[in-house]
Write an enzyme that holds these catalytic residues in place. Structure first.
Site, PDB file in Angstrom:
ATOM      1  N   ASN A   1      17.495  -3.377   0.498  1.00 45.22           N
ATOM      2  CA  ASN A   1      16.425  -3.082   0.773  1.00 45.22           C
ATOM      3  C   ASN A   1      16.324  -1.560   0.686  1.00 45.22           C
ATOM      4  O   ASN A   1      17.171  -0.247   0.892  1.00 45.22           O
ATOM      5  CB  ASN A   1      16.914  -2.176   2.622  1.00 45.22           C
TER       6      ASN A   1
ATOM      7  N   HIS B   1       7.913  -6.157   4.550  1.00 45.34           N
ATOM      8  CA  HIS B   1       9.100  -5.024   4.232  1.00 45.34           C
ATOM      9  C   HIS B   1      10.645  -5.720   4.227  1.00 45.34           C
ATOM     10  O   HIS B   1      11.094  -6.646   4.761  1.00 45.34           O
ATOM     11  CB  HIS B   1       9.202  -3.850   5.125  1.00 45.34           C
TER      12      HIS B   1
ATOM     13  N   CYS C   1      11.494   2.702   7.593  1.00 50.20           N
ATOM     14  CA  CYS C   1      11.266   1.825   6.287  1.00 50.20           C
ATOM     15  C   CYS C   1       9.176   1.324   6.243  1.00 50.20           C
ATOM     16  O   CYS C   1       8.564   0.893   5.750  1.00 50.20           O
ATOM     17  CB  CYS C   1      11.804   0.282   7.245  1.00 50.20           C
TER      18      CYS C   1
HETATM   19  N1  COA Z   1      30.886  -9.058   5.431  1.00 52.88           N
HETATM   20  C1  COA Z   1      31.573 -10.005   6.158  1.00 52.88           C
HETATM   21  N2  COA Z   1      31.425  -9.544   8.005  1.00 52.88           N
HETATM   22  C2  COA Z   1      30.336  -8.974   8.289  1.00 52.88           C
HETATM   23  C3  COA Z   1      30.300  -7.712   7.172  1.00 52.88           C
HETATM   24  C4  COA Z   1      29.989  -7.997   6.108  1.00 52.88           C
HETATM   25  N3  COA Z   1      29.325  -6.887   5.380  1.00 52.88           N
HETATM   26  N4  COA Z   1      29.273  -6.741   8.568  1.00 52.88           N
HETATM   27  C5  COA Z   1      29.798  -7.366   9.200  1.00 52.88           C
HETATM   28  N5  COA Z   1      30.340  -8.423   9.535  1.00 52.88           N
HETATM   29  C6  COA Z   1      30.885  -9.513  10.645  1.00 52.88           C
HETATM   30  C7  COA Z   1      30.571  -8.519  11.703  1.00 52.88           C
HETATM   31  O1  COA Z   1      32.080  -7.954  12.105  1.00 52.88           O
HETATM   32  C8  COA Z   1      31.283 -10.240  12.935  1.00 52.88           C
HETATM   33  O2  COA Z   1      32.354 -10.022  13.197  1.00 52.88           O
HETATM   34  P1  COA Z   1      32.637 -10.669  15.006  1.00 52.88           P
HETATM   35  O3  COA Z   1      31.945 -11.522  15.130  1.00 52.88           O
HETATM   36  O4  COA Z   1      34.189 -10.858  14.575  1.00 52.88           O
HETATM   37  O5  COA Z   1      32.379  -9.417  15.460  1.00 52.88           O
HETATM   38  C9  COA Z   1      29.653 -10.498  12.468  1.00 52.88           C
HETATM   39  O6  COA Z   1      30.136  -9.744  10.773  1.00 52.88           O
HETATM   40  C10 COA Z   1      28.443 -11.091  12.808  1.00 52.88           C
HETATM   41  O7  COA Z   1      27.927  -9.822  12.984  1.00 52.88           O
HETATM   42  P2  COA Z   1      26.477  -9.675  13.652  1.00 52.88           P
HETATM   43  O8  COA Z   1      26.061  -8.249  12.859  1.00 52.88           O
HETATM   44  O9  COA Z   1      25.908 -10.658  14.421  1.00 52.88           O
HETATM   45  O10 COA Z   1      25.967 -10.631  11.910  1.00 52.88           O
HETATM   46  P3  COA Z   1      24.236 -10.429  11.845  1.00 52.88           P
HETATM   47  O11 COA Z   1      24.008 -12.059  12.072  1.00 52.88           O
HETATM   48  O12 COA Z   1      23.412  -9.931  12.958  1.00 52.88           O
HETATM   49  O13 COA Z   1      23.962  -9.579  10.146  1.00 52.88           O
HETATM   50  C11 COA Z   1      22.552  -7.763   9.704  1.00 52.88           C
HETATM   51  C12 COA Z   1      24.200  -8.268  10.265  1.00 52.88           C
HETATM   52  C13 COA Z   1      22.947  -6.207   9.428  1.00 52.88           C
HETATM   53  C14 COA Z   1      22.973  -8.422   8.729  1.00 52.88           C
HETATM   54  C15 COA Z   1      21.393  -8.458  10.311  1.00 52.88           C
HETATM   55  O14 COA Z   1      22.022  -7.645  11.658  1.00 52.88           O
HETATM   56  C16 COA Z   1      20.933  -7.524  10.004  1.00 52.88           C
HETATM   57  O15 COA Z   1      20.410  -7.391   9.425  1.00 52.88           O
HETATM   58  N6  COA Z   1      19.990  -6.862  10.666  1.00 52.88           N
HETATM   59  C17 COA Z   1      19.212  -5.469  11.186  1.00 52.88           C
HETATM   60  C18 COA Z   1      19.181  -4.463  10.155  1.00 52.88           C
HETATM   61  C19 COA Z   1      17.577  -4.363   9.430  1.00 52.88           C
HETATM   62  O16 COA Z   1      17.093  -4.695   8.796  1.00 52.88           O
HETATM   63  N7  COA Z   1      17.979  -2.723   8.822  1.00 52.88           N
HETATM   64  C20 COA Z   1      16.261  -1.735   8.733  1.00 52.88           C
HETATM   65  C21 COA Z   1      15.899  -1.389   9.251  1.00 52.88           C
HETATM   66  S1  COA Z   1      14.991  -2.848   9.732  1.00 52.88           S
END
Ligand code: COA
Length: 331
Positions: free
Chosen positions: A287, A257, A117
């Site tokens: 993204n 970003h 990224c």
């Molecule tokens: N829809 C519904 N539920 C979802 C889901 C989706 N698309 N994806 C994950 N979940 C669930 C998970 O299974 C979890 O359930 P559980 O608590 O029963 O295990 C719950 O939602 C919370 O998951 P979590 O991973 O803690 O959520 P989060 O608040 O961290 O959000 C992301 C997840 C991926 C959006 C977030 O972590 C993120 O943006 N990370 C950075 C990713 C990124 O930017 N990467 C690119 C490079 S910078």
């Protein structure tokens, strides 16, 4: 000693596939819902390049052609083409080489730069250094990724986040104080593989097993990456502002970003900028990895004035992160 000329952006181009994949479409594909995606990420829809015979180079070509047209120059005036991407058409030759041929940049040498990224930011400073040294006069910087080619559309934790797209900017020497003033880049090798594509490289070449085990798709520990990105992007933005004696009032635009709206909000809060000064288009494109920052510049170019102070900031796989302070150079 003659003063080194700054490198400035003199044109911006873009390409976005027409096909939209909305949160509601994703509800039909995986166990998710529009509300979850919007509140956790800020994304409403993303673009997908559906044509089987088109990939990252195609998007880069379209973005590059638009930038050249905007500047009114021929492709054979380009000295160097750098394409930031983690989804090149092939492992080799570089997509930048395919772009070079297609646009007719017969005098340019070309290569890809892999920094996830942060690919666009790292490419931009690499090109800027070439301009500042006087070795190159016109450098084309492209950020392009066909993320849909490495997404598992049965994995709700990753497939909702990304989209396809490309942006391109032309860099030339500045005759005034506008241009790239400073940059800070960082790396902290992610040996725990919290964000990576397990197979397809030299460690795990493609086999029937790697395909069956879905190892050619993005894998991510979202929570870990989220924490790292939130701290990293805010810290590096503060770092570049401090060393250039900039306060929030001095900044006209934050160009972050676009990985997650919550990461962007945290950076804006830390820097002290109101949302009206923060470029945000994640709701439309998701993204797009190397595409996000040039796509922001493209979408906002009509609102930018010559001399505006911009902070560009990114965080991505690697880990790679950084910030650029530039004074906008186009009237
Ligand atoms: N829809 C519904 N539920 C979802 C889901 C989706 N698309 N994806 C994950 N979940 C669930 C998970 O299974 C979890 O359930 P559980 O608590 O029963 O295990 C719950 O939602 C919370 O998951 P979590 O991973 O803690 O959520 P989060 O608040 O961290 O959000 C992301 C997840 C991926 C959006 C977030 O972590 C993120 O943006 N990370 C950075 C990713 C990124 O930017 N990467 C690119 C490079 S910078």
């Amino acid at each position: 000693m003659p003063q080194t000329k700054r490198a400035k952006i003199t044109a911006v181009g873009h390409f976005l596939p027409e096909s939209r994949l909305t949160n509601h479409d994703l509800e039909q594909m995986v166990d998710t819902n529009d509300e979850w995606i919007r509140t956790r990420t800020g994304i409403e829809e993303r673009r997908i390049l559906k044509d089987k015979d088109k990939a990252t180079a195609y998007m880069g070509i379209r973005a590059a052609e638009e930038a050249l047209e905007q500047r009114g120059i021929d492709a054979d005036e380009i000295d160097v083409i750098i394409t930031g991407t983690v989804t090149p058409d092939y492992l080799f030759p570089a997509s930048a080489c395919l772009i070079q041929k297609a646009i007719g940049a017969s005098n340019a040498y070309a290569f890809d730069l892999s920094a996830a990224c942060s690919g666009f930011l790292f490419s931009l400073t690499t090109g800027a250094n070439m301009i500042e040294s006087g070795r190159a006069k016109k450098v084309l910087i492209i950020g392009a990724d066909k993320m849909s080619s490495i997404l598992d559309f049965t994995d709700r934790s990753t497939c909702i986040l990304f989209g396809d797209g490309a942006g391109a900017v032309l860099l030339e020497a500045s005759d005034d104080e506008t241009g790239i003033v400073d940059y800070v880049h960082h790396t902290d090798g992610d040996t725990n593989n919290t964000l990576y594509q397990p197979a397809g490289g030299s460690l795990n070449p493609a086999t029937i097993e790697t395909v069956k085990e879905k190892k050619h798709y993005v894998r991510q520990d979202g929570r870990t990456v989220f924490k790292k990105a939130t701290v990293g992007m805010a810290d590096v933005s503060m770092e570049i502002m401090k060393r250039n004696d900039l306060s929030a009032e001095d900044i006209d635009w934050l160009v972050p970003h676009q990985a997650n709206k919550r990461i962007i909000d945290a950076t804006a809060n830390r820097v002290g900028l109101p949302s009206k000064k923060v470029m945000l288009n994640i709701q439309k494109y998701g993204n797009t990895t190397s595409g996000t920052i040039p796509l922001c510049l493209y979408d906002w170019q009509d609102q930018l004035n010559k001399g505006d102070n911009l902070i560009l900031a990114s965080f991505g796989g690697g880990y790679t992160w950084g910030a650029i302070y530039l004074k906008w150079g186009i009237e």
